[in-house]
Enzyme design. Structure first.
Site, short mmCIF file in Angstrom:
data_model
loop_
_atom_site.label_atom_id
_atom_site.label_comp_id
_atom_site.label_asym_id
_atom_site.label_seq_id
_atom_site.Cartn_x
_atom_site.Cartn_y
_atom_site.Cartn_z
N ASP A 30 0.85 -1.19 0.00
CA ASP A 30 0.00 0.00 0.00
C ASP A 30 0.90 1.25 0.00
OD1 ASP A 30 -3.20 0.60 1.12
OD2 ASP A 30 -1.75 2.23 1.03
N ASN A 85 -12.97 -3.38 2.23
CA ASN A 85 -14.02 -2.37 2.24
C ASN A 85 -14.88 -2.50 0.99
OD1 ASN A 85 -12.92 -1.25 4.60
ND2 ASN A 85 -11.50 0.02 3.45
N HIS A 98 -10.34 -5.30 -3.26
CA HIS A 98 -8.99 -5.50 -2.70
C HIS A 98 -9.09 -5.85 -1.23
CE1 HIS A 98 -10.00 -1.20 -2.36
NE2 HIS A 98 -9.30 -1.22 -1.22
N PHE A 99 -8.12 -6.62 -0.79
CA PHE A 99 -7.99 -6.96 0.63
C PHE A 99 -6.71 -6.35 1.16
CE2 PHE A 99 -11.22 -10.08 1.96
CZ PHE A 99 -11.89 -10.22 0.76
N HIS A 100 -6.82 -5.70 2.32
CA HIS A 100 -5.65 -5.17 3.01
C HIS A 100 -5.14 -6.26 3.97
CE1 HIS A 100 -6.62 -0.85 2.08
NE2 HIS A 100 -7.84 -1.33 2.02
P1 AMP Z 1 -9.76 1.44 0.38
O1 AMP Z 1 -10.07 2.59 1.29
O2 AMP Z 1 -10.03 0.10 1.01
O3 AMP Z 1 -10.39 1.58 -0.99
O4 AMP Z 1 -8.18 1.49 0.21
C1 AMP Z 1 -7.52 1.92 -0.93
C2 AMP Z 1 -6.04 1.81 -0.63
O5 AMP Z 1 -5.33 1.91 -1.84
C3 AMP Z 1 -5.51 2.92 0.29
O6 AMP Z 1 -4.96 2.33 1.47
C4 AMP Z 1 -4.44 3.60 -0.56
O7 AMP Z 1 -3.31 4.00 0.19
C5 AMP Z 1 -4.11 2.52 -1.57
N1 AMP Z 1 -3.59 3.02 -2.85
C6 AMP Z 1 -4.16 3.95 -3.65
N2 AMP Z 1 -3.40 4.15 -4.75
C7 AMP Z 1 -2.34 3.31 -4.63
C8 AMP Z 1 -1.19 3.05 -5.44
N3 AMP Z 1 -0.98 3.69 -6.61
N4 AMP Z 1 -0.29 2.12 -5.01
C9 AMP Z 1 -0.49 1.48 -3.84
N5 AMP Z 1 -1.56 1.67 -3.04
C10 AMP Z 1 -2.46 2.59 -3.42
#
Ligand code: AMP
Ligand code: ZN
Length: 137
Positions: A30, A85, A98-100
């Site tokens: 991330d 989310n 996506h999964f964190h």
């Molecule tokens: P969400 O709130 O679950 O949609 O999380 C989206 C995640 O994507 C956030 O934690 C961002 O920091 C991450 N993110 C957005 N753009 C990028 C990118 N270009 N490379 C890596 N992570 C990203």
């Protein structure tokens, strides 16, 4: 999908710190981690929400999540939260499933994860609503 940032990352049109890739899934760091080692795992198939994925894509995604989360646990020698989310109301900012994987260093570490438990109420109504919706799927 042409304009989706995570599709572009999976196609390597946008650089990322790649952790893992196979036929169905892709994992990368991330860009704004909430803890050290915060990884995002995505399916290569584009869908906004988890239930919109094909069976093949969701099976491939789960396999990759298991593989990368096992590696994270081994590499960082700690537990982790798995977070997905769905929808803007739930905090989704990138509308590609996506999964964190969020490594944790104890329940009082920098990731302020709250679990505001309440007394269960309206259970019959809630169960009825869910069963009605399930019957329509
Ligand atoms: P969400 O709130 O679950 O949609 O999380 C989206 C995640 O994507 C956030 O934690 C961002 O920091 C991450 N993110 C957005 N753009 C990028 C990118 N270009 N490379 C890596 N992570 C990203
Ligand atoms: Zn996408």
């Amino acid at each position: 999908m042409d304009t989706c940032i995570f599709c572009k990352i999976a196609r390597k049109e946008i650089p990322s710190a790649i952790v893992y890739e196979d036929a169905h899934a892709f994992a990368f760091l991330d860009i704004s981690p909430v803890s050290e080692g915060h990884v995002i795992v995505i399916p290569k198939e584009h869908a906004e929400k988890i239930h919109q994925l094909s069976e093949q894509a969701s099976n491939g995604l789960i396999s990759a999540i298991k593989k990368v989360s096992k590696a994270a646990e081994s590499a960082f020698k700690t537990g982790f939260n798995l977070l997905n989310n769905n929808g803007k109301e739930a905090g989704q900012a990138v509308f590609h499933v996506h999964f964190h994987i969020i490594p944790r260093r104890g329940l009082k570490d920098e990731f302020k994860y709250e679990w505001p438990s309440k007394k269960l109420e309206h259970q019959e109504q809630i169960v009825a609503e869910l069963k009605k919706a399930l019957a329509q799927t």
